[in-house]
Design an enzyme around this catalytic site. Structure first.
Site, PDB file in Angstrom:
ATOM      1  CG  HIS A  42     -48.342  -2.215   8.316  1.00  0.00           C
ATOM      2  ND1 HIS A  42     -48.432  -1.286   7.308  1.00  0.00           N
ATOM      3  CD2 HIS A  42     -48.889  -1.637   9.419  1.00  0.00           C
ATOM      4  CE1 HIS A  42     -49.032  -0.198   7.772  1.00  0.00           C
ATOM      5  NE2 HIS A  42     -49.318  -0.383   9.054  1.00  0.00           N
ATOM      6  CD  GLU A  85      -2.592   1.598   0.137  1.00  0.00           C
ATOM      7  OE1 GLU A  85      -3.381   0.756  -0.326  1.00  0.00           O
ATOM      8  OE2 GLU A  85      -2.424   2.722  -0.392  1.00  0.00           O
ATOM      9  N   GLY A 125      -6.957   0.551   3.383  1.00  0.00           N
ATOM     10  CA  GLY A 125      -8.419   0.678   3.272  1.00  0.00           C
ATOM     11  C   GLY A 125      -8.836   1.338   1.972  1.00  0.00           C
ATOM     12  N   GLY A 126      -7.900   2.061   1.337  1.00  0.00           N
ATOM     13  CA  GLY A 126      -8.176   2.638   0.023  1.00  0.00           C
ATOM     14  C   GLY A 126      -9.248   3.722   0.036  1.00  0.00           C
ATOM     15  CB  THR A 127     -11.363   4.932  -2.765  1.00  0.00           C
ATOM     16  OG1 THR A 127     -10.245   4.895  -3.645  1.00  0.00           O
ATOM     17  CG2 THR A 127     -12.229   6.134  -3.080  1.00  0.00           C
ATOM     18  CB  CYS A 128     -14.460   2.242   0.423  1.00  0.00           C
ATOM     19  SG  CYS A 128     -16.004   2.018   1.306  1.00  0.00           S
TER      20      CYS A 128
HETATM   21  C1  LIG Z   1     -16.700  10.269  -2.576  1.00  0.00           C
HETATM   22  C2  LIG Z   1     -16.927   8.813  -2.861  1.00  0.00           C
HETATM   23  C3  LIG Z   1     -17.997   8.177  -2.276  1.00  0.00           C
HETATM   24  C4  LIG Z   1     -18.221   6.814  -2.538  1.00  0.00           C
HETATM   25  N1  LIG Z   1     -19.308   6.217  -1.960  1.00  0.00           N
HETATM   26  C5  LIG Z   1     -19.553   4.916  -2.236  1.00  0.00           C
HETATM   27  C6  LIG Z   1     -20.667   4.261  -1.651  1.00  0.00           C
HETATM   28  O1  LIG Z   1     -21.436   4.842  -0.892  1.00  0.00           O
HETATM   29  N2  LIG Z   1     -20.872   2.956  -1.933  1.00  0.00           N
HETATM   30  C7  LIG Z   1     -20.035   2.258  -2.784  1.00  0.00           C
HETATM   31  O2  LIG Z   1     -20.264   1.071  -3.022  1.00  0.00           O
HETATM   32  N3  LIG Z   1     -18.961   2.859  -3.335  1.00  0.00           N
HETATM   33  C8  LIG Z   1     -18.701   4.169  -3.086  1.00  0.00           C
HETATM   34  N4  LIG Z   1     -17.614   4.769  -3.648  1.00  0.00           N
HETATM   35  C9  LIG Z   1     -16.739   3.967  -4.538  1.00  0.00           C
HETATM   36  C10 LIG Z   1     -15.781   3.089  -3.715  1.00  0.00           C
HETATM   37  O3  LIG Z   1     -15.072   3.868  -2.794  1.00  0.00           O
HETATM   38  C11 LIG Z   1     -14.814   2.375  -4.651  1.00  0.00           C
HETATM   39  O4  LIG Z   1     -15.559   1.731  -5.648  1.00  0.00           O
HETATM   40  C12 LIG Z   1     -13.982   1.349  -3.908  1.00  0.00           C
HETATM   41  O5  LIG Z   1     -13.234   1.951  -2.876  1.00  0.00           O
HETATM   42  C13 LIG Z   1     -13.054   0.657  -4.898  1.00  0.00           C
HETATM   43  O6  LIG Z   1     -12.217  -0.187  -4.195  1.00  0.00           O
HETATM   44  P1  LIG Z   1     -10.933  -0.800  -4.852  1.00  0.00           P
HETATM   45  O7  LIG Z   1     -10.599  -1.958  -4.007  1.00  0.00           O
HETATM   46  O8  LIG Z   1     -11.127  -1.045  -6.291  1.00  0.00           O
HETATM   47  O9  LIG Z   1      -9.798   0.344  -4.788  1.00  0.00           O
HETATM   48  P2  LIG Z   1      -9.438   1.476  -3.756  1.00  0.00           P
HETATM   49  O10 LIG Z   1     -10.324   1.462  -2.572  1.00  0.00           O
HETATM   50  O11 LIG Z   1      -9.347   2.735  -4.507  1.00  0.00           O
HETATM   51  O12 LIG Z   1      -7.995   1.043  -3.233  1.00  0.00           O
HETATM   52  C14 LIG Z   1      -6.875   1.023  -4.055  1.00  0.00           C
HETATM   53  C15 LIG Z   1      -5.636   1.157  -3.187  1.00  0.00           C
HETATM   54  O13 LIG Z   1      -4.480   0.881  -3.965  1.00  0.00           O
HETATM   55  C16 LIG Z   1      -3.435   1.755  -3.594  1.00  0.00           C
HETATM   56  N5  LIG Z   1      -2.500   1.824  -4.721  1.00  0.00           N
HETATM   57  C17 LIG Z   1      -2.756   2.280  -5.968  1.00  0.00           C
HETATM   58  N6  LIG Z   1      -1.661   2.124  -6.756  1.00  0.00           N
HETATM   59  C18 LIG Z   1      -0.716   1.582  -5.973  1.00  0.00           C
HETATM   60  C19 LIG Z   1       0.631   1.184  -6.211  1.00  0.00           C
HETATM   61  N7  LIG Z   1       1.176   1.296  -7.418  1.00  0.00           N
HETATM   62  N8  LIG Z   1       1.330   0.676  -5.195  1.00  0.00           N
HETATM   63  C20 LIG Z   1       0.768   0.533  -3.966  1.00  0.00           C
HETATM   64  N9  LIG Z   1      -0.498   0.879  -3.690  1.00  0.00           N
HETATM   65  C21 LIG Z   1      -1.226   1.388  -4.676  1.00  0.00           C
HETATM   66  C22 LIG Z   1      -4.162   3.061  -3.315  1.00  0.00           C
HETATM   67  O14 LIG Z   1      -3.386   3.893  -2.483  1.00  0.00           O
HETATM   68  C23 LIG Z   1      -5.437   2.557  -2.635  1.00  0.00           C
HETATM   69  O15 LIG Z   1      -5.275   2.508  -1.243  1.00  0.00           O
HETATM   70  C24 LIG Z   1     -17.350   6.107  -3.383  1.00  0.00           C
HETATM   71  C25 LIG Z   1     -16.245   6.750  -3.958  1.00  0.00           C
HETATM   72  C26 LIG Z   1     -16.038   8.096  -3.699  1.00  0.00           C
HETATM   73  C27 LIG Z   1     -14.851   8.762  -4.328  1.00  0.00           C
END
Ligand SMILES: Cc1cc2nc3c(=O)[nH]c(=O)nc-3n(C[C@H](O)[C@H](O)[C@H](O)COP(=O)(O)OP(=O)(O)OC[C@H]3O[C@@H](n4cnc5c(N)ncnc54)[C@H](O)[C@@H]3O)c2cc1C
Length: 457
Positions: free
Chosen positions: A440, A33, A38-41
């Site tokens: 209900h 990472e 935990g990434g985006t979510c």
């Molecule tokens: C504002 C917002 C609100 C959202 N709300 C919802 C919701 O309510 N419900 C829902 O289902 N979805 C929602 N989403 C979408 C959801 O967050 C994403 O679909 C989900 O997080 C995707 O997960 P993922 O595992 O594909 O990648 P991500 O969670 O994006 O994780 C990818 C990880 O890889 C790491 N990474 C990338 N490249 C490299 C590299 N070269 N080397 C090492 N690490 C790297 C990044 O740092 C990141 O931590 C929302 C998104 C946003 C932006």
């Protein structure tokens, strides 16, 4: 060079549970990472936004207290640093619990840094080289910075910045009238900002049926949000009061002056700096990694999961990618992405819950289509809660009785849609849902009634 049974790049929604399966199977796994676990979510998406939406809802309800016969003394105020602390704490708790989980796995090594493929079995992280016969890419996506004129001459925010903003902008201009933009638009309006949504297309949430787009617009405008659709020539320039956003709409003022700008115009996969070209992993023209139905890439031994493969843009689609890959690798199954049924929600208030086809898609499919619809003003639970905006709609095939899809823009819509989603997943006809005996008073209890009211279109 360190050897593992598997390497996972990215700790989003698919990587950590997959690491768990390798760990439990007694296999060694490295998970890498470069930013927050935990990434985006967890860090800049679902978790902080839904926590902020909850604060915004509390403010909205407090302002409506008199509607319920509740007396509040004085004005409803917003302590934005406290709102933000609450959201950030939810993120931190989740991030830390993910970190603890990964670090607690005896066969898993969590490595911090940017990972890059050097060969189909080798990954570089800084000075370190790792090797494994199986590599899983879970690198996610980031906010797209569009090529609008002047965009780099003005300050702007993306979702990553606004989720840690601890002040209320005077006038927030949200560029993008889709899922992410609208959630921030409504929440900041409820926190007290003037808000304008600027959308290039002719309507908001253009993927949905026109009646849904129209109802969403009415809900937002009723709260005082300005909506500018058909913004063909979006451009930016510095202004004494913040940022001048050029719109060139067919109607209204050609320019909006905002104190702050949020860009919410889509996502770009994090695939440009992964070394994919070097090893021959194919991407499409937008940078999404091309995968087969089992999520394998064009290179043997490399898989792509989550947002980076373009097969979904949600936490549940990323997690389902994990489930598919894990079932195929560990449980002898042959699960496929094409077998899954997409559902999702838009978390404005009231939320939009969606599954399957829209009415428009169903009509275009050439089938004989039945449609049933009911306004939330005729849903007892909504009336009792004093939340009667929106409507529910179901679409079915007249010949086969197959449920094709449903939309519910209404209180509890994100939960209620699962009644239909589960029926569709079970392959049940609309008669099964029609004869179910729901509880209900709930919103879901009206699905059988809506089915009974279906008519050919
Ligand atoms: C504002 C917002 C609100 C959202 N709300 C919802 C919701 O309510 N419900 C829902 O289902 N979805 C929602 N989403 C979408 C959801 O967050 C994403 O679909 C989900 O997080 C995707 O997960 P993922 O595992 O594909 O990648 P991500 O969670 O994006 O994780 C990818 C990880 O890889 C790491 N990474 C990338 N490249 C490299 C590299 N070269 N080397 C090492 N690490 C790297 C990044 O740092 C990141 O931590 C929302 C998104 C946003 C932006």
């Amino acid at each position: 060079m360190k050897s593992y049974d598997a390497i996972i790049i990215g700790t989003g929604q698919a990587g950590p549970p997959l690491a768990g399966r390798f760990n439990d199977a007694g296999k060694t796994v490295a998970i890498i990472e470069r930013k927050h676990v935990g990434g985006t979510c967890v860090n800049t998406g679902c978790k902080p936004t839904k926590t902020l939406v909850a604060s915004a809802y509390a403010a909205h309800l407090a302002r409506r207290a008199a509607d319920y016969g509740v007396v509040l003394q004085g004005e409803v105020g917003i302590d934005m640093p406290a709102v933000m602390r609450r959201a950030h704490q939810v993120t931190l708790d989740s991030r830390h619990s993910n970190e603890d989980w990964l670090q607690g796995m005896p066969n898993c090594t969590l490595i911090r840094g940017h990972a890059r493929l050097e060969s189909p079995t080798t990954v570089r992280v800084g000075d370190e080289l790792l090797t494994a016969p199986q590599i899983f890419l879970n690198v996610g996506a980031r906010a797209t910075i569009p090529d609008f004129p002047g965009v780099h001459d003005v300050p702007f925010m993306t979702n990553s910045d606004i989720v840690v903003l601890d002040r209320v902008p005077k006038h927030l201009v949200v560029i993008g009238g889709s899922y992410i933009g609208l959630e921030f638009a409504q929440m900041y309006r409820r926190f007290g900002a003037e808000v304008t949504v600027v959308e290039k297309g002719p309507r908001l949430v253009s993927r949905e049926d026109e009646d849904v787009s129209q109802a969403v617009r009415e809900i937002l405008e009723a709260e005082g949000i300005h909506v500018r659709t058909g913004a063909e020539c979006i451009r930016f320039a510095p202004h004494a009061d913040g940022v001048a956003v050029g719109i060139d709409c067919t109607e209204g003022e050609p320019e909006v002056i905002g104190s702050d700008v949020l860009l919410a115009v889509g996502r770009t996969p994090n695939t440009q700096d992964l070394g994919l070209d070097t090893v021959g992993v194919e991407m499409d023209e937008r940078g999404y990694i091309k995968v087969g139905d089992d999520l394998s890439t064009s290179v043997n031994g490399i898989w792509a999961l989550g947002d980076c493969n373009g097969k979904g843009a949600f936490t549940h689609t990323a997690y389902n990618d994990f489930e598919i890959v894990a079932a195929n690798l560990f449980d002898g199954e042959t699960r496929k992405v094409s077998d899954r049924l997409l559902g999702y929600a838009l978390y404005i208030d009231p939320p939009l819950g969606r599954v399957g086809m829209t009415e428009t898609q169903a009509r275009k499919s050439g089938r004989k289509v039945l449609v049933g619809q009911r306004p939330m003003t005729r849903v007892g639970r909504a009336v009792e809660k004093g939340e009667t905006q929106g409507f529910m709609k179901i679409v079915a095939d007249a010949d086969t009785k197959e449920i094709l899809g449903a939309s519910i823009l209404g209180t509890g819509g994100d939960e209620s849609i699962h009644g239909v989603l589960d029926m569709m997943n079970a392959g049940a006809t609309y008669d099964t849902l029609r004869w179910a005996m729901p509880i209900h008073p709930t919103v879901s209890e009206l699905w059988p009634t809506v089915i009974q009211s279906m008519k050919p279109v």
